[in-house]
Design a protein around this motif. Structure first.
Motif, PDB file in Angstrom:
ATOM      1  N   LEU A 150      71.785  81.025 110.995  1.00 10.33           N
ATOM      2  CA  LEU A 150      71.955  82.455 111.259  1.00 10.33           C
ATOM      3  C   LEU A 150      72.119  82.624 112.761  1.00 10.33           C
ATOM      4  O   LEU A 150      71.246  82.250 113.544  1.00 10.33           O
TER       5      LEU A 150
ATOM      6  N   ILE B 126      72.254  85.009 115.886  1.00  9.00           N
ATOM      7  CA  ILE B 126      71.830  86.337 116.330  1.00  9.00           C
ATOM      8  C   ILE B 126      72.347  86.582 117.741  1.00  9.00           C
ATOM      9  O   ILE B 126      72.081  85.803 118.666  1.00  9.00           O
TER      10      ILE B 126
ATOM     11  N   ILE C 207      80.402  90.244 117.016  1.00 14.49           N
ATOM     12  CA  ILE C 207      80.031  90.492 115.618  1.00 14.49           C
ATOM     13  C   ILE C 207      81.241  90.928 114.794  1.00 14.49           C
ATOM     14  O   ILE C 207      81.379  90.560 113.632  1.00 14.49           O
TER      15      ILE C 207
ATOM     16  N   ASP D  56      76.304  86.681 113.448  1.00 13.26           N
ATOM     17  CA  ASP D  56      76.041  87.275 112.134  1.00 13.26           C
ATOM     18  C   ASP D  56      75.171  88.521 112.211  1.00 13.26           C
ATOM     19  O   ASP D  56      75.154  89.314 111.256  1.00 13.26           O
ATOM     20  N   TYR D  57      74.452  88.699 113.318  1.00 20.72           N
ATOM     21  CA  TYR D  57      73.348  89.682 113.376  1.00 20.72           C
ATOM     22  C   TYR D  57      73.197  90.139 114.821  1.00 20.72           C
ATOM     23  O   TYR D  57      73.357  89.349 115.756  1.00 20.72           O
TER      24      TYR D  57
ATOM     25  N   ARG E 237      71.061  93.513 117.283  1.00 21.15           N
ATOM     26  CA  ARG E 237      70.536  94.870 117.491  1.00 21.15           C
ATOM     27  C   ARG E 237      71.590  95.628 118.281  1.00 21.15           C
ATOM     28  O   ARG E 237      72.036  95.177 119.334  1.00 21.15           O
TER      29      ARG E 237
ATOM     30  N   GLN F  37      69.344  97.387 113.348  1.00 24.80           N
ATOM     31  CA  GLN F  37      69.505  95.942 113.236  1.00 24.80           C
ATOM     32  C   GLN F  37      70.694  95.740 112.295  1.00 24.80           C
ATOM     33  O   GLN F  37      70.659  96.174 111.142  1.00 24.80           O
TER      34      GLN F  37
ATOM     35  N   VAL G 192      74.018  93.514 110.541  1.00 23.81           N
ATOM     36  CA  VAL G 192      74.585  92.229 110.119  1.00 23.81           C
ATOM     37  C   VAL G 192      76.042  92.433 109.734  1.00 23.81           C
ATOM     38  O   VAL G 192      76.498  93.558 109.491  1.00 23.81           O
TER      39      VAL G 192
ATOM     40  N   LYS H 103      70.593  89.063 103.019  1.00 18.21           N
ATOM     41  CA  LYS H 103      70.340  90.398 103.555  1.00 18.21           C
ATOM     42  C   LYS H 103      69.023  90.966 103.034  1.00 18.21           C
ATOM     43  O   LYS H 103      68.280  91.622 103.789  1.00 18.21           O
TER      44      LYS H 103
ATOM     45  N   LEU I  86      66.276  89.352 104.999  1.00 21.05           N
ATOM     46  CA  LEU I  86      66.229  89.901 106.355  1.00 21.05           C
ATOM     47  C   LEU I  86      65.550  91.269 106.364  1.00 21.05           C
ATOM     48  O   LEU I  86      64.719  91.550 107.234  1.00 21.05           O
TER      49      LEU I  86
END
Length: 334
Positions: free
Chosen positions: A66, A68, A113, A119-120, A122, A276, A278, A287, A290
């Motif tokens: 994953l 981020i 993204i 993938d993720y 904020r 947050q 994705v 998901k 998460l």
């Protein structure tokens, strides 16, 4: 011209707040992750490496890590170290290797993204809306609550209570003061709203200027330097106390303002806190994991929560794309 076209154009030419508030000034051609910043690599964990592939769910056989995205404007790697407690907790909770990928500014984060390099992330509400307009490929999982229990805020326009100003259209020929040029609530959204109504702000107002902050804008209006000030508020809680959050609340608390002296002449729809986010094409099972990890994060791992959400202290709550509908509509190019 529509509100959404004006707001999208304004945001893409100004800075938008993300993990912090970096400017959207980077050349799109160089908006990928900076080569001089390290990627914080996942740890080698025997229990992950030795799992029997055939026994794993299909998505675990397809998703090896994953990724981020982290805003890292300093260029020193400091932000990656600060975010590492969140990485470690999510890696342990998901049973999946996690990497932190640096982005030097909000434009770079959006680009990463949207184009699947992470993938993720904020993201601010406006950054998420901008990304959604570009690809229709993003999904918000959770948003944080403030200490007062709210999860959104509003852009507002204030005038002296003694004035006869009651609506945005009443501001013709008036002197107005906005917040910072990159502020969604203090500039971008109200200006786009006026322009969508066919109002050219450069000729509609007798005079307009920017203040260093929402509080400075309100103070300038109270001094009589301007007729109207643009700022923000939770618009929740006791009105006499300046509501629960925002510059009005702080000014009332400090004795610098009585709410009887001002009138709110315009307010926006609710703007949710930073989600947050994705990529929507992640497996549904991932998901769900998460979301569960985020909802439990404050109690399970406070240090990891602080690393993931530096601004709001009261935990994550559920959010959907519909909660951002007003901004998504505004940022849509169609």
């Amino acid at each position: 011209m529509s509100l959404r076209k004006h707001l999208a154009a304004l945001v893409l030419s100004c800075a938008v707040a993300g993990f912090g508030a970096p400017a959207l000034s980077q050349d799109p051609a160089t908006s990928s992750e900076p080569a001089d910043l390290p990627t914080l690599q996942r740890e080698t964990r025997p229990e992950i490496e030795t799992l029997s592939r055939p026994s794993l769910p299909e998505w675990r056989q397809e998703i090896n890590v994953l990724r981020i995205g982290i805003l890292a404007p300093s260029g020193t790697g400091r932000e990656l170290l600060m975010a590492d407690p969140f990485r470690l907790h999510m890696q342990e909770t998901l049973g999946l290797p996690v990497e932190l990928i640096p982005a030097r500014d909000t434009r770079a984060l959006i680009d990463a993204i949207v184009n699947g390099r992470i993938d993720y992330a904020r993201m601010s509400a406006s950054a998420f809306s901008t990304g959604w307009a570009l690809c229709r490929c993003l999904e918000p999982l959770a948003t944080p609550q403030a200490a007062d229990g709210t999860r959104a805020y509003h852009a507002i326009a204030l005038a002296p209570a003694r004035s006869n100003l009651r609506r945005l259209v009443d501001l013709e020929g008036k002197a107005v003061v906005f917040s910072e040029p990159h502020s969604l609530t203090g500039y971008l959204l109200p200006v786009a709203t006026l322009r969508a109504q066919g109002i050219d702000t450069t000729s509609f107002f007798a005079r307009q200027n920017h203040a260093a902050s929402p509080r400075a804008a309100i103070s300038a209006m109270l001094r009589g330097d301007y007729d109207v000030a643009f700022a923000w508020s939770s618009l929740a809680g006791d009105e006499a106390e300046g509501y629960s959050r925002g510059p009005l609340h702080r000014m009332v608390r400090d004795g610098a303002l009585s709410m009887g002296d001002v009138r709110i002449v315009w307010q926006s729809d609710a703007i949710p806190h930073p989600p947050q986010v994705v990529r929507a094409n992640l497996p549904e099972d991932l998901k769900s994991l998460l979301r569960a990890a985020l909802f439990d994060l404050l109690q399970a791992a406070p240090e990891a929560y602080d690393a993931a959400e530096p601004a709001f202290s009261s935990g994550f709550v559920a959010i959907t794309r519909d909660d951002y509908a007003p901004l998504l509509h505004a940022f849509s190019p169609n």
